[in-house]
Structures are given as structure tokens and as C-alpha cells.
Design a protein around this motif. Structure first.
Motif, short mmCIF file in Angstrom:
data_model
loop_
_atom_site.label_atom_id
_atom_site.label_comp_id
_atom_site.label_asym_id
_atom_site.label_seq_id
_atom_site.Cartn_x
_atom_site.Cartn_y
_atom_site.Cartn_z
N ARG A 444 -9.54 7.57 -13.17
CA ARG A 444 -10.41 6.66 -13.86
C ARG A 444 -10.07 5.16 -13.48
O ARG A 444 -9.07 4.91 -13.70
CB ARG A 444 -10.18 6.81 -15.33
CG ARG A 444 -11.08 8.06 -15.85
CD ARG A 444 -11.10 8.19 -17.48
NE ARG A 444 -11.01 9.63 -17.68
CZ ARG A 444 -11.88 10.33 -17.74
NH1 ARG A 444 -13.24 9.78 -17.64
NH2 ARG A 444 -11.96 11.75 -18.36
N GLY A 446 -11.56 1.03 -14.07
CA GLY A 446 -12.16 0.12 -15.19
C GLY A 446 -13.69 0.43 -15.21
O GLY A 446 -14.19 0.04 -16.26
N PHE A 447 -14.47 0.78 -14.24
CA PHE A 447 -15.87 0.94 -14.51
C PHE A 447 -16.25 2.34 -14.27
O PHE A 447 -17.50 2.62 -14.49
CB PHE A 447 -16.58 0.15 -13.26
CG PHE A 447 -16.41 -1.36 -13.39
CD1 PHE A 447 -17.09 -1.88 -14.18
CD2 PHE A 447 -15.32 -1.99 -12.97
CE1 PHE A 447 -17.10 -3.29 -14.25
CE2 PHE A 447 -15.18 -3.22 -12.91
CZ PHE A 447 -16.13 -3.94 -13.61
N MET A 519 -17.10 8.62 -0.32
CA MET A 519 -16.10 8.19 0.54
C MET A 519 -15.41 9.25 1.17
O MET A 519 -15.42 10.54 0.38
CB MET A 519 -15.00 7.17 -0.09
CG MET A 519 -15.36 6.00 -0.71
SD MET A 519 -13.68 5.44 -1.92
CE MET A 519 -14.31 6.25 -3.31
N GLU A 520 -14.53 9.03 2.13
CA GLU A 520 -13.86 10.24 2.61
C GLU A 520 -12.63 10.58 1.68
O GLU A 520 -12.15 9.67 0.75
CB GLU A 520 -12.88 9.81 3.94
CG GLU A 520 -11.84 8.91 3.68
CD GLU A 520 -10.97 8.60 5.04
OE1 GLU A 520 -10.35 9.61 5.57
OE2 GLU A 520 -11.04 7.60 5.27
N THR A 526 -1.50 5.86 -4.75
CA THR A 526 -1.68 4.59 -4.45
C THR A 526 -0.32 3.78 -4.41
O THR A 526 0.68 4.42 -4.47
CB THR A 526 -2.36 3.61 -5.98
OG1 THR A 526 -1.39 3.83 -6.93
CG2 THR A 526 -3.63 4.25 -6.36
N ASP A 566 -10.75 -7.62 -3.67
CA ASP A 566 -9.96 -6.88 -4.71
C ASP A 566 -8.52 -6.19 -4.17
O ASP A 566 -8.50 -5.18 -4.42
CB ASP A 566 -10.86 -5.81 -5.59
CG ASP A 566 -10.06 -5.80 -6.99
OD1 ASP A 566 -9.12 -6.52 -7.45
OD2 ASP A 566 -10.45 -4.89 -7.44
N SER A 570 -3.06 -1.22 -6.10
CA SER A 570 -3.80 -0.01 -6.69
C SER A 570 -5.17 0.39 -5.80
O SER A 570 -5.59 1.43 -6.02
CB SER A 570 -4.39 -0.36 -7.90
OG SER A 570 -3.00 -0.63 -9.03
N ASN A 571 -5.26 -0.68 -4.93
CA ASN A 571 -6.52 -0.45 -4.20
C ASN A 571 -6.05 -0.08 -2.67
O ASN A 571 -6.80 -0.31 -1.67
CB ASN A 571 -7.44 -1.58 -4.09
CG ASN A 571 -8.28 -1.60 -5.31
OD1 ASN A 571 -8.63 -0.53 -5.82
ND2 ASN A 571 -8.84 -2.60 -5.84
N ILE A 584 -8.88 0.74 -0.11
CA ILE A 584 -9.88 1.25 -0.54
C ILE A 584 -10.69 0.41 -1.43
O ILE A 584 -10.19 -0.77 -1.64
CB ILE A 584 -9.59 2.61 -1.33
CG1 ILE A 584 -8.71 2.13 -2.74
CG2 ILE A 584 -8.98 3.79 -0.77
CD1 ILE A 584 -8.50 3.39 -3.75
N ASP A 585 -11.63 0.53 -2.10
CA ASP A 585 -12.48 -0.14 -3.21
C ASP A 585 -13.25 -1.18 -2.99
O ASP A 585 -14.38 -1.54 -3.45
CB ASP A 585 -11.47 -0.27 -4.43
CG ASP A 585 -12.25 -0.01 -5.63
OD1 ASP A 585 -13.06 0.68 -5.62
OD2 ASP A 585 -11.48 -0.66 -6.65
N SER A 589 -17.14 -2.89 -7.44
CA SER A 589 -17.66 -3.42 -8.88
C SER A 589 -17.47 -4.72 -9.05
O SER A 589 -18.36 -5.11 -10.04
CB SER A 589 -16.46 -2.55 -9.48
OG SER A 589 -15.07 -2.66 -9.04
N1 LIG Z 1 -11.33 8.03 -1.59
C1 LIG Z 1 -10.43 8.30 -2.50
N2 LIG Z 1 -9.68 9.61 -2.31
C2 LIG Z 1 -8.91 10.05 -3.15
N3 LIG Z 1 -8.63 9.06 -4.13
C3 LIG Z 1 -9.20 8.04 -4.41
C4 LIG Z 1 -10.21 7.67 -3.61
N4 LIG Z 1 -10.53 6.61 -4.16
C5 LIG Z 1 -9.96 6.31 -5.32
N5 LIG Z 1 -8.98 7.29 -5.48
C6 LIG Z 1 -8.17 7.14 -6.69
O1 LIG Z 1 -8.88 7.41 -7.86
C7 LIG Z 1 -8.29 6.94 -8.77
C8 LIG Z 1 -9.24 5.83 -9.50
O2 LIG Z 1 -9.73 4.85 -8.82
P1 LIG Z 1 -10.38 3.54 -9.12
O3 LIG Z 1 -11.06 2.80 -7.90
O4 LIG Z 1 -11.72 4.10 -9.94
O5 LIG Z 1 -9.36 3.02 -9.78
P2 LIG Z 1 -9.14 1.63 -10.24
O6 LIG Z 1 -8.88 0.67 -8.96
O7 LIG Z 1 -8.41 1.40 -11.38
O8 LIG Z 1 -10.78 1.11 -10.62
P3 LIG Z 1 -11.59 -0.21 -10.73
O9 LIG Z 1 -11.53 -0.83 -9.58
O10 LIG Z 1 -13.07 0.38 -10.96
O11 LIG Z 1 -11.08 -1.31 -11.78
C9 LIG Z 1 -7.10 6.04 -8.26
O12 LIG Z 1 -5.83 6.69 -8.54
C10 LIG Z 1 -7.34 6.11 -6.88
O13 LIG Z 1 -6.11 6.17 -6.08
#
Ligand SMILES: Nc1ncnc2c1ncn2[C@@H]1O[C@H](COP(=O)(O)OP(=O)(O)OP(=O)(O)O)[C@@H](O)[C@H]1O
Length: 725
Positions: A444, A446-447, A519-520, A526, A566, A570-571, A584-585, A589
Motif C-alpha cells: 500500500r 499513500g494513494f 506495469m510489469e 525497494t 519522485d 522507495s521508488n 518505478i512510480d 500520483s
Molecule cells: N511494478 C511493481 N512490481 C512489483 N512491486 C511493485 C511494483 N510497483 C510497486 N510495487 C511495490 O508496491 C508497494 C507499494 O507501492 P507504492 O508505489 O504504492 O508505494 P509508495 O511509493 O509508498 O506509494 P505512493 O507513491 O503512492 O506514496 C511497494 O512495496 C512497491 O515496492
């Protein structure tokens, strides 16, 4: 036997043929032998996914349908087993033959975490099953360590091959031990070879005993001859020549004469003569450096007729390599001998075999004559060669082709530049027709949440659902239109193709204020979790930093530039094998929330991870619109470098924009902990200059000494000591 358990295997025994006087005190130790011959019992606990899926996946691999394999395979599926405890790898191994296209499918199973050492209910591993069926392609692709395991009866894959008269696999296993890298002669002299070849099953029978008992006396003699070969302290092979005939069979001089005759014919390009003279027993006779008739023929472009090669790959070992790991296929690529390359690949040689200095056949094609380099390159690419592989100096086939002026080959390879090997066949467009189902929750944010999903077209991928915060008074239709507009402007993310960037498949808006990003599916954790509050060592920081810089260069040099917005630990996801890192990401958002807050007339204050926010973003007044830029990405990248080097987030105690802004204003970016090299410090300072104009671009950072230093040293050493291909 208890489920999931395994009685401890008998201590391996060996007999005969151990030339102790040559291995001196470098005996291959018992513990190592036991370690090398014991399968991994852990898979026995997991009978997981539905056998129907396993069966479909097995067939897709056997047909070499990478697109289907890419859609269906998941980590869970490749690590699960059927009722007989067979994984997909074992089920494929148990099939006698696969087409060239299967190599990429099999490599993908490994990419997802398939365990080559897993054992079935009888203790047989994929190597045992492949050896029994003479499935060379699969056996070749297994790691060396997965090829000498003993099953419940103490039988190794070589014994299985001996018993069933599986010549191709038996030869492959025997010949591997001629190779310096596998026989580890520096540490163990000839003893590792002798002990592995002399292993006995529970009834005390060696591979050659089993071949003879099963009526394969020619194969038994072949195994015995191989056991008599001696690898000396320089890695050279003896055993066919008169000098050591004391420890060799009386037929040694005869065999040497046969070998020399084949070498002469191959050298002369006498295809007809070679076809007449080559036999199963003589084709793979090695000279001192492990060079065989097949290799000599591959090295001569005049030996290029298809009929010759069809015969040679039936008689000889298509995977055979000399003592430095240069294989027949490497040589065929180097001489631009496409007929040889096609035949070797069809017979089971790997398009991605690693040779001397980690070179691949595709890299060797860069040294082929200009007229034939592209053609042989095409053969290799069509057979699943991975262009992104690097040799020990970090050079790719494209780099070498460019350096060597093989422009046609370079042009061909450029088409694959920046593409992740396994992403190449991902389908374009939405990965579903109408629906998708969540398989499991990954995490999970933030969004919203990220799920592993399975769509109605059979695609397994990750889906991030973003639910956007609506405010009292927001009009749903206008919010929806606004979000739709923002989504449309982000669609170009789906065009990004880079090995260090997650592959975006599709962005959908199933509800007015909800967006789903497909996404793939990545297997890993992370960078934040990888670091786990402990600083990384400098080579790891260098490796990850270089990969992220490459991704940033790719993004920032697109037209128009793509800004991540961003970047933080964590990304970034570190793949399960800990080698590759992916962004990623993409602050989607942030962009989407901005579009909603704009509707809601709330502030345009910057969104994103506070600790990684560039000073110019923090300084933006509430009325200014926030300007994310290439430079703000670089600052955030610098903050990630800080976290890798210190274990902690930068500005860990800052609670607000104001506090952060004041901290940066007073002291700039936080100092790296003591003990870090001057190069790393300088690199970090170039990323985190307060004045955004003074920050280095991704391109400049890639040329920084911190990233290039290691490589330059390696190049210098290799030019001094002459290592190379
Ligand atoms: N393509 C992907 N494949 C596998 N795991 C993923 C993928 N994208 C995100 N995740 C995992 O999903 C979890 C949640 O990702 P998310 O991007 O929602 O978290 P966040 O960066 O804290 O959120 P936000 O950017 O919305 O604040 C994380 O542990 C991330 O590593």
C-alpha cells in the motif's frame, strides 16, 4: 520419508583413476564434494499452483513461445511443483528436445526464480531428467553447480546419461570439466575432475560402470578415456599424447593421430574429408588447450556447408569449449560462419554462453569479417542472444561492433539498445479486454494499493490503483475530465523502454476519481528495504548509481524530457538477484493529485517525498506553480546516494517544508559519513549543489570518476597484462 524432508545423502565415494601425484596436496575436499552433489531439498515442501497452469507453462516453454511464457509465468508458478514434486523446469527437462526459441523461455524461468537445484520425489533434479532424455539445451543452461547433484540413489546426471546412452548430455558433462573455470585446477589440480567423474551411486557403480552394464560400451570407453585425461597445473590437457601414455590407454598415440588428422582437414577447409573422417569418438578429442575438430572447423569460414555441420553436430558436442571457455559457437561467430552457428544453436548450444573474459557469441560477432558479421549476428539474435550482456570490462556487443567498425552489425544491435531482454515481447496496448482480477496485494502507498493482477487475456502484471482525494464541492464530471486529461498526458510513460525503468503497460481510469497503472511485475524489494538502515559498500553504491544514472539519462534526453518527480529509495526496486535496480512510480500520483487540487483550488504546494525534495521546490511560494525539472530529479538522486552511503534518509528529522528549506539554506546537503572515498564525496556533491544550475546532468555524472574509476582500472590492468578475447 517425511514430506519436504530428505534423508541425508550417502557420503560420495569415488574409485580409481585419481592421479594423486599430479594433484599433489590440492585434494578436492570432501565437504566441497558433498556441497556440490547435494540437491536443494527446500522445494519438496511446496506443492502450489494449479497443475493446469504448470502444464500450460511447460508446453509454452517447450514450444518456445516466449510471449505466452511472459504472460503466464510468475515467481510463484515457477517455484511451485506438481504432485510428483516436479517444477516447470523439471517438466521441461523431461522432454527430449526443444527448439532454439526455448532458450529465452528457460532463461526467463530462472529470471523469475526457478531453482535449478530443486529435486523431485525421487531426488532427481532438472539435470537428471535432462540427462536421461538427452535434452542438451536445458542441461546446458543450468549452472555448473546444478549438474553434479546426487539423487536418492546417489546417481548423478552423468550416471543417468550413461545409463540411457544419452551421448550429447554425457559429452557435455564430461567436457565441462576440461574447462579451467569448472575444474578449478589452480585450487584442486586434477582432483576435482577425478572425484566428480569417479563418483559412485549407492551400489558403488560409476558412470562408466553404468554405461557398460546398460549395453553402451562405446560410451563407457569414452567416459573412461575422459577420466584418464589429466589437467596439469597450467590448465593444459594431457592424456592423448605419448608423453603420458604411462597413465593413458595404449590407444593414446592412435587417438592423437586421429585428432591431428581432423585438425588438418578442418584447417584446410576440406569439408568432404572432414565428413568422411569424423566419428563420434574422434570429433571432440582435445589438444592441449582443449581445442577440438569442431572448433577448428568453426574457425574456418570455408567449412561453411550445411551438410557438414548437420553431421558434425550429431557426432560431436555442440557445447564444447576449450580450456578458457571459448566454445564452438564463439568461434563460429568470430569467423562469421553462419552455417556452423545455426547448426550449433539448433543442436543445443546456448546463444548466451559465456566464454573467455565473459564474452558472448554475439560479442565475438563484432570481430567477424565485415561482410558476414551482421548475418551471424542476426542468427544469434533470432536464437535469443541477449544484447544487454556485458563482458568483464563492461563492454556490450554493440560497443564492440562500433569499436571494430562493424557498422551493419552495430545498426542491427542498436535497435535493441536500452531494451530489457525480457521486455521485448511484452504486448503493446491494454493488457486486458474487459477485466482483471487481483491475485495478491503487494503493498500500500499513500494513494492506494499495488496488486499482482491477472487479466482476462492471461497477462500477469502489477496494477497500482490511485484513488484521488475529492473535496467537498468538487463536481464529479469536471474532476473526471481533469483526471482524464492528466492521464492522457502521461500515456507516453508506456513508450519508455529501458532496462532500469519499470515497463508501463497501460493507464486506465475505471472510475471518475480512480486511475489504475498497469506495469510489469517486478520481483524484488525497494532500495529502502534493501538498505535496511545499513550503509551499502562502495562497489554496490557505484553499481546502483550507474544504473539509475543511465535511467535518468534516458528519461532526461527524451523529447520532451520525462521528469520523474519522485525519485527516492522507495521508488526503486532491486531485483531479487540483487543485481539490477529499476525506477518505478514516476510521480504519477503527484501529477494526478495536482490536477485535482487545482480543481479544488487548494494550494499548488509541492508533493513528493519531503526528504528528497530539491531546495528550489521547497522555496516555491504557495502561489508559484512548482517546477519539477531534470535538476530536481538529480538532487533527489543525490539524496538516494546519501541514503545508500549512510543507511539513513537525508534530513531524517525534518518535519516540514520550512524546516527542510532552512536546513538546506544553512548547511546544504548533509555530509556523507566518514570513511567514504573522495570520488564518492565529489560525485555526491555534484548531485546536490544548492544552486540547481551547478548540478551535473545525468550524462556528466556517468562520466564522473566515481562511476568510471573502477572500469578504467580494469581496462588499464587488462591492457598491461594482455587479457582480452
Ligand atoms: N511494478 C511493481 N512490481 C512489483 N512491486 C511493485 C511494483 N510497483 C510497486 N510495487 C511495490 O508496491 C508497494 C507499494 O507501492 P507504492 O508505489 O504504492 O508505494 P509508495 O511509493 O509508498 O506509494 P505512493 O507513491 O503512492 O506514496 C511497494 O512495496 C512497491 O515496492
Amino acid at each position: 520419508m517425511a514430506e519436504g524432508g530428505r534423508s541425508s545423502p550417502p557420503l560420495p565415494r569415488y574409485k580409481g583413476f585419481l592421479p594423486i601425484f599430479l594433484s599433489g596436496n590440492k585434494q578436492f575436499p570432501d565437504e566441497k564434494l558433498q556441497e556440490l552433489t547435494q540437491p536443494d531439498p527446500t522445494n519438496r515442501a511446496s506443492v502450489g499452483d494449479s497443475p493446469a497452469d504448470l502444464q500450460t507453462l511447460t508446453h509454452d516453454v517447450i514450444r518456445g513461445d516466449f510471449g505466452q511464457v511472459r504472460r503466464l509465468a510468475t515467481r510463484q508458478l515457477v517455484t511451485s511443483a506438481d504432485a510428483a514434486r516436479r517444477t516447470v523446469l523439471m517438466r521441461v527437462a523431461n522432454f527430449p528436445v526443444t527448439p532454439v526459441k526455448s532458450e529465452k523461455c528457460i532463461l526467463y524461468l530462472f529470471e523469475l526464480g526457478a531453482n535449478p537445484k530443486a529435486a523431485d520425489a525421487n531426488g532427481d533434479t532438472a539435470a537428471h531428467l535432462a540427462a536421461r532424455r538427452d535434452h542438451l539445451r536445458l542441461l546446458t543452461l543450468l549452472s555448473f553447480d546444478a549438474k553434479w547433484l546426487q539423487n536418492d540413489n546417489g546417481a548423478t546426471p552423468l550416471m543417468k546419461a550413461a545409463r540411457t546412452g544419452s551421448w550429447k548430455c554425457a559429452k557435455h558433462l564430461l567436457h565441462l570439466l576440461r574447462n579451467e573455470r569448472c575444474n578449478e585446477r589452480e585450487k584442486h589440480g586434477n582432483s576435482k575432475r577425478s572425484r566428480l567423474l569417479g563418483l559412485q551411486d549407492r551400489e558403488g557403480r560409476t558412470a562408466s560402470d553404468l554405461a557398460r552394464l546398460s549395453g553402451h560400451s562405446e560410451l563407457a570407453s569414452y567416459i573412461e578415456r575422459e577420466m584418464r585425461l589429466v589437467v596439469d597445473s597450467f590448465g593444459y590437457i594431457f592424456g592423448l599424447t605419448a608423453q603420458v601414455s604411462g597413465i593413458c590407454g595404449a590407444d593414446a598415440p592412435l587417438q592423437e593421430a586421429d585428432r591431428q588428422e581432423l585438425e588438418r582437414l578442418a584447417d584446410a577447409g576440406d569439408s568432404a574429408g572432414l565428413r568422411r573422417a569424423a566419428t563420434r569418438g574422434s570429433c571432440d578429442l582435445p589438444d592441449r588447450t582443449g581445442q577440438t575438430a569442431l572448433m577448428w572447423a568453426a574457425l574456418n569460414s570455408s567449412c561453411g556447408d550445411e551438410a557438414l555441420w548437420e553431421q558434425l553436430v550429431q557426432l560431436g558436442d555442440p557445447t564444447c569449449a576449450n580450456i578458457w571457455a571459448g566454445s564452438c559457437l564463439h568461434f563460429a561467430a568470430k569467423t562469421g560462419n553462419s552455417a556452423a552457428a545455426s547448426a550449433l544453436l539448433a543442436a543445443g548450444a546456448s546463444a548466451n554462453a559465456r566464454g573467455q573474459c565473459e564474452s558472448t557469441p554475439l560479442m565475438m560477432a563484432a570481430f567477424a569479417p565485415p561482410a558476414t558479421a551482421a548475418a551471424v549476428g542476426r542468427v544469434l539474435l533470432d536464437s535469443g542472444a541477449d544484447c544487454s550482456l556485458k563482458d568483464y570490462k563492461g563492454d556490450t556487443a554493440l560497443y564492440l561492433a562500433t569499436q571494430e567498425g562493424r557498422s551493419e552489425l552495430a545498426e542491427l544491435l542498436r535497435q535493441y539498445e536500452g531494451e530489457n531482454y525480457f521486455d521485448e515481447n511484452l504486448p503493446e496496448g491494454p493488457p486486458f479486454l474487459e477485466r482483471w482480477d487481483a491475485v495478491r496485494l503487494i503493498g500500500r502507498g499513500g494513494f492506494g494499493e499495488v496488486h499482482e493482477v491477472r487479466t482476462d487475456t492471461g497477462v500477469t502484471c502489477a496494477a497500482k490503483t490511485l484513488r484521488l482525494p475529492l473535496q467537498l464541492g468538487d463536481e464529479l464530471p469536471s474532476v473526471s475530465t481533469e483526471i482524464h486529461r492528466a492521464v492522457e498526458s502521461e500515456r507516453n510513460l508506456c513508450r519508455l523502454r529501458h532496462p532500469n525503468i519499470v515497463r508501463f503497460l497501460h493507464i486506465a481510469q475505471p472510475e471518475p476519481a480512480a486511475v489504475v497503472v498497469f506495469m510489469e511485475l517486478l520481483d524484488g524489494r525497494t532500495l529502502e528495504r534493501f538498505i535496511d538502515n545499513k550503509p551499502l559498500d562502495e562497489p554496490k553504491i557505484r553499481d546502483f548509481s550507474e544504473q539509475i544514472c543511465r535511467a535518468l539519462l534516458y528519461l532526461h534526453s527524451r523529447q520532451p524530457p520525462v521528469i520523474h518527480r519522485d525519485i527516492n529509495c522507495s521508488n526503486m526496486i532491486v531485483r531479487a538477484d540483487n543485481t539490477r535496480i529499476k525506477l518505478i512510480d514516476f510521480g504519477l500520483s503527484i501529477k494526478l493529485e495536482q490536477s485535482v487540487s487545482h480543481m479544488s483550488a487548494s494550494t499548488q504546494s509541492p508533493k513528493g517525498t519531503l526528504n528528497f525534495m530539491a531546495p528550489e521546490l521547497l522555496g516555491a511560494g504557495e502561489s508559484d506553480s512548482v517546477q519539477y525539472s531534470r535538476e530536481s530529479d538529480i538532487w533527489a538522486f543525490g539524496c538516494s546516494v546519501f541514503q545508500m552511503a549512510s543507511g539513513a534518509r537525508p534530513f531524517a528529522n525534518a518535519r516540514s517544508f520550512l524546516e527542510m528549506a532552512q536546513l538546506i539554506d544553512r548547511k546544504g546537503a548533509p555530509a556523507l559519513p566518514n570513511g567514504r572515498s573522495a570520488e564518492l564525496r565529489d560525485f555526491y556533491s555534484r548531485c546536490t549543489a544548492k544552486d540547481r544550475k551547478r548540478r551535473r546532468s545525468a550524462q556528466e555524472l556517468l562520466g564522473h570518476e566515481f562511476l568510471t574509476g573502477g572500469k578504467l582500472k580494469t581496462r588499464l590492468l587488462s591492457s598491461l597484462f594482455g587479457a582480452g578475447n
